[in-house]
Design an enzyme around this catalytic site. Sequence first.
Site, short mmCIF file in Angstrom:
data_model
loop_
_atom_site.label_atom_id
_atom_site.label_comp_id
_atom_site.label_asym_id
_atom_site.label_seq_id
_atom_site.Cartn_x
_atom_site.Cartn_y
_atom_site.Cartn_z
N LYS A 240 1.04 -1.09 0.17
CA LYS A 240 0.28 0.15 0.81
C LYS A 240 1.03 1.20 -0.04
O LYS A 240 0.19 2.28 -0.69
CB LYS A 240 -1.20 0.11 1.32
CG LYS A 240 -1.90 -1.78 1.36
CD LYS A 240 -2.94 -1.48 0.35
CE LYS A 240 -3.60 -2.40 -0.17
NZ LYS A 240 -4.20 -3.54 0.55
N GLU B 118 -2.39 8.66 7.36
CA GLU B 118 -3.66 9.49 5.92
C GLU B 118 -4.82 10.00 6.80
O GLU B 118 -4.68 10.19 7.56
CB GLU B 118 -3.89 8.50 5.06
CG GLU B 118 -5.01 7.31 4.68
CD GLU B 118 -4.83 6.46 3.95
OE1 GLU B 118 -3.78 6.15 2.95
OE2 GLU B 118 -5.72 6.59 4.20
N HIS C 122 -16.28 -3.73 6.84
CA HIS C 122 -15.55 -3.77 5.93
C HIS C 122 -15.09 -5.03 4.93
O HIS C 122 -14.50 -4.92 3.75
CB HIS C 122 -13.70 -3.90 6.31
CG HIS C 122 -13.53 -2.77 7.15
ND1 HIS C 122 -13.07 -1.74 6.81
CD2 HIS C 122 -13.04 -2.89 8.51
CE1 HIS C 122 -12.98 -0.89 8.17
NE2 HIS C 122 -13.35 -1.44 9.17
N ARG D 213 -6.75 -8.41 -9.37
CA ARG D 213 -8.02 -10.00 -9.60
C ARG D 213 -9.28 -9.66 -10.13
O ARG D 213 -9.68 -8.34 -10.28
CB ARG D 213 -8.30 -10.70 -8.86
CG ARG D 213 -8.79 -9.99 -7.28
CD ARG D 213 -9.89 -10.78 -6.41
NE ARG D 213 -10.45 -9.57 -5.15
CZ ARG D 213 -9.99 -8.95 -4.66
NH1 ARG D 213 -8.36 -8.61 -4.41
NH2 ARG D 213 -11.10 -7.55 -3.89
#
Lengths: 504, 166
Positions: free
Chosen positions: A120, A204, A239, A296
């Site tokens: 990430k 962030e 999530h 994917r």
Amino acid sequence: MSDTLFKKILVANRGEIAVRIINACRLLKIPTLAIYSTADADAVHVRMADEAIEIGPPPPLESYLALDKIIAAAKSFHCDAIHPGYGFLAENPLFPERCEEAGITFIGPSAKAMRLMGNKVEARIKMSGAGVPVIPGMKGAGADLRTFEEAAHEAGYPVLIKAAAGGGGKGMRVVHEPEELQASVEAAMREAKNAFGDDTVYLEKYLENPRHIEFQVMADNHGNTIHLFERECSIQRRHQKIIEESPSMALTPALRAQMGQAAVRAAETAGYRNAGTVEFLVDKNGGFYFLEMNTRIQVEHPVTEMTTGSDLVVEQIRIAAGEKMSEYLFRASQRGHAIECRVYAEDAENNFFPSSGNILYYEEPVGPGIRVDSGVTGGTKVGVEYDPILAKLIVHAPTRDLAIAKMIAALGDYHILGIKTSRKFMMDVLAHPEFKAGRTYTDFIPTHMQDREVDVIPAVETAAAAAALAMMKSAKPNMTAIKATTPSPWQTIGAWEIGMRITK
Amino acid sequence: MIQQLLYQDTTLDASVEPNGNGAEVSIGDRKYIVKPLSSGKYTVELNGVRHTVCCMVRDGKVFADVEGMLLELTIPSEDGDMAGGDAGMVGEKDKIYAPMPGKIVKLLVKEGDDIAEKQPLVIVEAMKMENQVNSAANGKVKKINFQNGDQVNTDTPIIELEIAEE
């Protein structure tokens, strides 16, 4: 077509996505090899494939994640390509590498693109450098508390601490006040270490109530990278996406074009090939930020297929074989509105506890614009070894209102007896005034569904009325007989109560 | 004809009047018009509102799907016992099984212990959830077949009990 694109494709997955891939191979007249663990010996994907091989016991590490066994199976059955599906090994860069060593085509991106997007922090730096907007925050991983403090100050509280190797909400912490920062960074590092074996975390800005909007991209080996518009996936529980739709209510034509261009740029910058998804968070002011790229085919790809009239799995196979992507994709536009609901084996009325057992009765809804991608059927034994997704129900209609109405009706006509599914819960989400108004943010479920109460008594009486007639007539069997199976564990356990807590 | 059904602690008395190939079913002061729709499916109408119900009768139980809601009702047998009983009460009370394949996190009793109905006996972890398994009766722990940390499936009892005579 005299010659097929591949001689035989090994489908390295199970459940509905394995079935989906086998169906695409059938269209292309490519024979398939299914793999299965002993828990899936009688599964739909095993029955459907031309050939099938058992590769190990139920634990994924010994079967669907056993890379050596899968490569060996592909070789001994003379497969010249492998489709990974989603989950399991789909985003493990070792998979394409091992395929290449064995002279087998991996139907997906390169190991290099996968590695870049799998990290990430690196992906963020690279995307930011290419002019793709990223969420304000650290450019790289945090070295010490001071860098975190400075970055938090610059981005402005609240901030989010995230694991570099992360996903699924693990190693993630929201920090509202400077005083909480140190403890949160340390906790996130511990969680990340436990979950991913890597304690790298970064910071962030935390966006409150964003929408989760992603763009489907396709890239071939002939210099073409395109996007096939967006899917909105803001309706999530812990999530996990549960309802996806396209188009998104939040995008204007101008914003859509801007985000589509950014998605294409992201894929090009990563040297990406095949099907991928660029995920963005969109804030209330229409600001959009790169979140991550999924390397994917996505669970929710049918939503794009329904609105653009495409077959993404067929295109994946064509592209992997070195073909140019189909001409029609260059002219693709969004038509009507599509919604997908994921049908999980879980008890929505009992804290979403996983439900296992045998499917006693199974009937899919049918009708114009209704599609079911399913990995189960009547008689299927649903265990607890794997992801609880049983099937996906997708509808397509001219407008969003009609798509919602069609989905609610189709969920009601989707009959599964023997295990609990989340269908009623999703019907309630779809019927909620806030959903209908298109005010779908990632906090929708905790905000609007937390206090959901279901009055079961009217339904119980309705069931009892039907049962009374069924019992009166029960001298003659009124159902297709399904062979007697062993009782589900739920029926044989003796009295027990759920003392649920999530273990670390 | 009165047909009795149980849903958890609620008893429903359904009075059935056959009508053609369907029936009028009265429960309390509500009258439902039930008609067969197709194999295993019925329409149930109350006050002009029609619902589709998919239902099957099996092993003393009714499995029904009322527009997405899955319900399980029990048919009381003629001698007054529950034919099937609640899902959680069906098994032999003297054998304690794991609710699903998993790992034994903690055994809460040892052999020879006296135990009471509803007493927690063992915690089993499956799918990262901990499930507490309780006793269905008063009695004594006769035998424990596993240790903490063992993997268990659902066909070997974790604990065997000696049930106290009522």
